[in-house]
Design a protein around this motif. Structure first.
Motif, PDB file in Angstrom:
ATOM      1  N   ALA A  66      -7.249   1.758   9.093  1.00 12.47           N
ATOM      2  CA  ALA A  66      -6.943   0.334   8.958  1.00 12.47           C
ATOM      3  C   ALA A  66      -7.985  -0.468   8.171  1.00 12.47           C
ATOM      4  CB  ALA A  66      -6.763  -0.262  10.349  1.00 12.47           C
ATOM      5  N   ARG A  67      -9.256  -0.238   8.480  1.00 11.67           N
ATOM      6  CA  ARG A  67     -10.312  -1.097   7.913  1.00 11.67           C
ATOM      7  C   ARG A  67     -10.681  -0.776   6.474  1.00 11.67           C
ATOM      8  NH1 ARG A  67     -14.581   1.524  12.105  1.00 11.67           N
ATOM      9  NH2 ARG A  67     -14.736   3.605  11.171  1.00 11.67           N
ATOM     10  N   GLU A  68     -10.138   0.293   5.920  1.00 12.47           N
ATOM     11  CA  GLU A  68     -10.516   0.731   4.570  1.00 12.47           C
ATOM     12  C   GLU A  68      -9.652   0.010   3.537  1.00 12.47           C
ATOM     13  OE1 GLU A  68     -10.318   5.033   5.015  1.00 12.47           O
ATOM     14  OE2 GLU A  68     -11.723   4.957   6.689  1.00 12.47           O
ATOM     15  N   TRP A  69      -9.859  -1.296   3.429  1.00  9.83           N
ATOM     16  CA  TRP A  69      -8.957  -2.169   2.682  1.00  9.83           C
ATOM     17  C   TRP A  69      -8.856  -1.841   1.197  1.00  9.83           C
ATOM     18  CZ3 TRP A  69      -9.751  -7.924   4.664  1.00  9.83           C
ATOM     19  CH2 TRP A  69      -9.328  -7.998   6.000  1.00  9.83           C
ATOM     20  N   ILE A  70      -9.887  -1.234   0.626  1.00  6.90           N
ATOM     21  CA  ILE A  70      -9.819  -0.904  -0.797  1.00  6.90           C
ATOM     22  C   ILE A  70      -8.724   0.142  -1.060  1.00  6.90           C
ATOM     23  CG2 ILE A  70     -11.643   0.870  -0.654  1.00  6.90           C
ATOM     24  CD1 ILE A  70     -10.974  -1.497  -3.656  1.00  6.90           C
ATOM     25  N   SER A  71      -8.372   0.890  -0.029  1.00  3.17           N
ATOM     26  CA  SER A  71      -7.389   1.962  -0.199  1.00  3.17           C
ATOM     27  C   SER A  71      -5.982   1.427  -0.516  1.00  3.17           C
ATOM     28  CB  SER A  71      -7.424   2.870   1.035  1.00  3.17           C
ATOM     29  OG  SER A  71      -6.294   3.691   1.085  1.00  3.17           O
ATOM     30  N   PRO A  72      -5.373   0.578   0.330  1.00  2.32           N
ATOM     31  CA  PRO A  72      -4.089  -0.018  -0.064  1.00  2.32           C
ATOM     32  C   PRO A  72      -4.188  -0.778  -1.392  1.00  2.32           C
ATOM     33  CG  PRO A  72      -4.459  -0.364   2.275  1.00  2.32           C
ATOM     34  CD  PRO A  72      -5.748   0.206   1.709  1.00  2.32           C
ATOM     35  N   ALA A  73      -5.327  -1.408  -1.655  1.00  6.75           N
ATOM     36  CA  ALA A  73      -5.492  -2.105  -2.943  1.00  6.75           C
ATOM     37  C   ALA A  73      -5.341  -1.113  -4.087  1.00  6.75           C
ATOM     38  CB  ALA A  73      -6.850  -2.813  -2.996  1.00  6.75           C
ATOM     39  N   PHE A  74      -5.873   0.106  -3.907  1.00 11.94           N
ATOM     40  CA  PHE A  74      -5.729   1.099  -4.982  1.00 11.94           C
ATOM     41  C   PHE A  74      -4.275   1.523  -5.169  1.00 11.94           C
ATOM     42  CE2 PHE A  74      -5.227   5.354  -6.621  1.00 11.94           C
ATOM     43  CZ  PHE A  74      -5.703   5.125  -7.912  1.00 11.94           C
ATOM     44  N   CYS A  75      -3.538   1.752  -4.093  1.00 12.96           N
ATOM     45  CA  CYS A  75      -2.130   2.153  -4.272  1.00 12.96           C
ATOM     46  C   CYS A  75      -1.341   1.086  -5.020  1.00 12.96           C
ATOM     47  CB  CYS A  75      -1.468   2.459  -2.917  1.00 12.96           C
ATOM     48  SG  CYS A  75      -1.641   4.198  -2.419  1.00 12.96           S
ATOM     49  N   GLN A  76      -1.616  -0.189  -4.721  1.00 12.05           N
ATOM     50  CA  GLN A  76      -0.924  -1.260  -5.453  1.00 12.05           C
ATOM     51  C   GLN A  76      -1.327  -1.236  -6.918  1.00 12.05           C
ATOM     52  OE1 GLN A  76      -1.156  -5.066  -2.956  1.00 12.05           O
ATOM     53  NE2 GLN A  76      -2.131  -3.548  -1.632  1.00 12.05           N
ATOM     54  N   TRP A  77      -2.613  -1.042  -7.171  1.00 11.96           N
ATOM     55  CA  TRP A  77      -3.110  -0.983  -8.546  1.00 11.96           C
ATOM     56  C   TRP A  77      -2.465   0.178  -9.305  1.00 11.96           C
ATOM     57  CZ3 TRP A  77      -6.717  -4.485 -10.512  1.00 11.96           C
ATOM     58  CH2 TRP A  77      -7.141  -4.213 -11.820  1.00 11.96           C
ATOM     59  N   PHE A  78      -2.374   1.325  -8.645  1.00 17.77           N
ATOM     60  CA  PHE A  78      -1.787   2.506  -9.287  1.00 17.77           C
ATOM     61  C   PHE A  78      -0.357   2.211  -9.749  1.00 17.77           C
ATOM     62  CE2 PHE A  78       0.767   6.295  -9.454  1.00 17.77           C
ATOM     63  CZ  PHE A  78      -0.022   7.156 -10.208  1.00 17.77           C
ATOM     64  N   VAL A  79       0.427   1.572  -8.895  1.00 24.06           N
ATOM     65  CA  VAL A  79       1.820   1.262  -9.237  1.00 24.06           C
ATOM     66  C   VAL A  79       1.866   0.298 -10.427  1.00 24.06           C
ATOM     67  CG1 VAL A  79       3.935   0.145  -8.396  1.00 24.06           C
ATOM     68  CG2 VAL A  79       2.670   1.722  -6.909  1.00 24.06           C
ATOM     69  N   LYS A  80       1.038  -0.736 -10.377  1.00 24.25           N
ATOM     70  CA  LYS A  80       0.953  -1.703 -11.478  1.00 24.25           C
ATOM     71  C   LYS A  80       0.623  -1.003 -12.791  1.00 24.25           C
ATOM     72  CE  LYS A  80      -3.103  -3.897 -12.284  1.00 24.25           C
ATOM     73  NZ  LYS A  80      -3.511  -3.978 -13.685  1.00 24.25           N
ATOM     74  N   GLU A  81      -0.430  -0.189 -12.784  1.00 23.85           N
ATOM     75  CA  GLU A  81      -0.874   0.479 -14.009  1.00 23.85           C
ATOM     76  C   GLU A  81       0.179   1.438 -14.532  1.00 23.85           C
ATOM     77  OE1 GLU A  81      -4.235  -1.341 -14.930  1.00 23.85           O
ATOM     78  OE2 GLU A  81      -4.044   0.631 -15.850  1.00 23.85           O
ATOM     79  N   ALA A  82       0.824   2.159 -13.622  1.00 18.66           N
ATOM     80  CA  ALA A  82       1.857   3.113 -14.033  1.00 18.66           C
ATOM     81  C   ALA A  82       2.963   2.378 -14.774  1.00 18.66           C
ATOM     82  CB  ALA A  82       2.408   3.843 -12.808  1.00 18.66           C
ATOM     83  N   LEU A  83       3.400   1.240 -14.216  1.00 21.08           N
ATOM     84  CA  LEU A  83       4.504   0.504 -14.829  1.00 21.08           C
ATOM     85  C   LEU A  83       4.074  -0.175 -16.129  1.00 21.08           C
ATOM     86  CD1 LEU A  83       6.077  -0.985 -11.590  1.00 21.08           C
ATOM     87  CD2 LEU A  83       6.797   1.040 -12.891  1.00 21.08           C
ATOM     88  N   GLU A  84       2.825  -0.692 -16.146  1.00 24.48           N
ATOM     89  CA  GLU A  84       2.318  -1.373 -17.347  1.00 24.48           C
ATOM     90  C   GLU A  84       2.067  -0.423 -18.500  1.00 24.48           C
ATOM     91  OE1 GLU A  84      -0.306  -5.002 -15.456  1.00 24.48           O
ATOM     92  OE2 GLU A  84      -1.361  -3.503 -16.652  1.00 24.48           O
ATOM     93  N   THR A  85       1.648   0.811 -18.188  1.00 21.14           N
ATOM     94  CA  THR A  85       1.197   1.699 -19.260  1.00 21.14           C
ATOM     95  C   THR A  85       2.216   2.783 -19.613  1.00 21.14           C
ATOM     96  OG1 THR A  85      -0.017   3.165 -17.745  1.00 21.14           O
ATOM     97  CG2 THR A  85      -1.232   1.284 -18.657  1.00 21.14           C
ATOM     98  N   TYR A  86       3.309   2.867 -18.831  1.00 18.35           N
ATOM     99  CA  TYR A  86       4.361   3.814 -19.190  1.00 18.35           C
ATOM    100  C   TYR A  86       4.924   3.395 -20.556  1.00 18.35           C
ATOM    101  CZ  TYR A  86       8.611   6.534 -19.330  1.00 18.35           C
ATOM    102  OH  TYR A  86       9.600   7.406 -19.732  1.00 18.35           O
TER     103      TYR A  86
END
Ligand code: 0X9
Ligand code: ZN
Ligand code: ZN
Length: 305
Positions: A66-86
């Motif tokens: 739960a407390r490892e907040w950077i982790s969910p932030a990374f999954c959101q970032w990954f999705v953003k980057e995948a869609l932006e750079t495809y």
């Protein structure tokens, strides 16, 4: 309001999941793999160019602790980057043309929510066990891999409580069921934690080396070098047991023993100065450098098919 450079609450993440899926129908689909203990929908995004047939895939999850907040932030970032750079980045384009990437932005949603509302340092799930006043189990001690033999506790009040049985935590059961069901397509399992700047692979439940140790080590070293190339952030790679500690019941060991060869646990920034309280100003650089490592592993998996 959703922001990629802030630690979003679960409600904001869920709205974001729904809107990103509906705005990118040719590249994204979503499915609920089950509900958490408190009834929140565990929503999985599937990224990839539709091909008609079942493609090989990568499973990426965040927010098991739960407390490892950077982790969910990374999954959101990954999705953003995948869609932006495809379509513009050749590596991302061939990844999503040839494979699907399943992204589960938060596994332990109840714990994540509790860490926002009540106790910032909460780690476990929020399940109730009859006979104990302590809530929750450690989801990364609850997988069926040497369950509760080492580096885990059978005391429900411990931070590393392994749960009453393997997969007693409903969130763990839903993830394990999904991976078992899609086991023939899933070639890599990546799970994101913090902190310590490590890239770990099996085993953690024993000091035995994995059958694929040499390949797992060389891919980890290549991925770490790619990560370091951006801002100089230093990572250590190795088997969990000898690199951090012996700890059974982890998702990486479980996925590997199921047959998912490329099974890695990331421990993102930092090395302890801020620890779990990584400032929001570090979300962008942490996610950008981690993208390079994840893309390196993904490229190796695509190439190995
Ligand atoms: O202890 C853990 O679950 C992970 N470290 S954390 O500080 N994020 O809690 C490391 C997990 C390594 N893999 C296994 N133990 N299977
Ligand atoms: Zn963790
Ligand atoms: Zn970027």
């Amino acid at each position: 309001l959703h922001s990629y450079t802030k630690y979003n609450t679960w409600d904001t993440i869920l709205s974001w999941i729904n809107s990103i899926a509906s705005s990118n129908p040719s590249l994204v689909s979503k499915q609920v793999i089950g509900n958490t203990f408190e009834g929140r929908p565990m929503t999985l995004l599937k990224l990839g160019k539709s091909s008609g047939t079942t493609k090989p895939s990568i499973f990426l999850d965040c927010g098991i602790h739960a407390r490892e907040w950077i982790s969910p932030a990374f999954c959101q970032w990954f999705v953003k980057e995948a869609l932006e750079t495809y379509g513009s980045d050749s590596q991302m384009t061939s990844l999503l043309d040839q494979m699907d990437v399943y992204v589960l932005p938060v596994i332990n949603i109840d714990g994540y929510e509790y860490s926002h509302t009540t106790n910032r340092m909460w780690r476990k799930t929020r399940s109730k066990l009859s006979g104990s006043s302590c809530l929750g189990a450690d989801p990364n001690r609850n997988f069926d891999a040497g369950w509760c033999t080492v580096g885990a506790s059978s005391n429900p009040c411990s931070e590393t409580f392994c749960g009453s049985t393997p997969e007693s935590e409903i969130e763990v059961k839903h993830v394990a069921d999904f991976i078992r069901k899609n086991k023939s397509s899933i070639k890599a399992y990546l799970t994101i934690h913090s902190y310590s700047q490590l890239l770990l692979f099996p085993y953690s439940y024993s000091y035995n080396l994995a059958a694929d140790h040499s390949e797992l080590m060389s891919v980890a070293q290549g991925a770490s070098a790619a990560l370091t190339s951006l801002y100089g952030t230093r990572y250590t790679s190795g088997p969990g047991a000898s690199t951090i500690y012996l700890a059974a019941g982890g998702s990486d060991d479980w996925a590997y023993d199921l047959g998912v060869k490329y099974s890695y646990t990331f421990e993102l920034r930092d090395t302890g100065y801020h620890g779990f309280l990584l400032p929001e100003s570090q979300i962008k650089p942490t996610c950008e450098e981690t993208m390079l490592a994840v893309k390196y592993i993904a490229a190796h998996v695509v190439f190995s098919q």
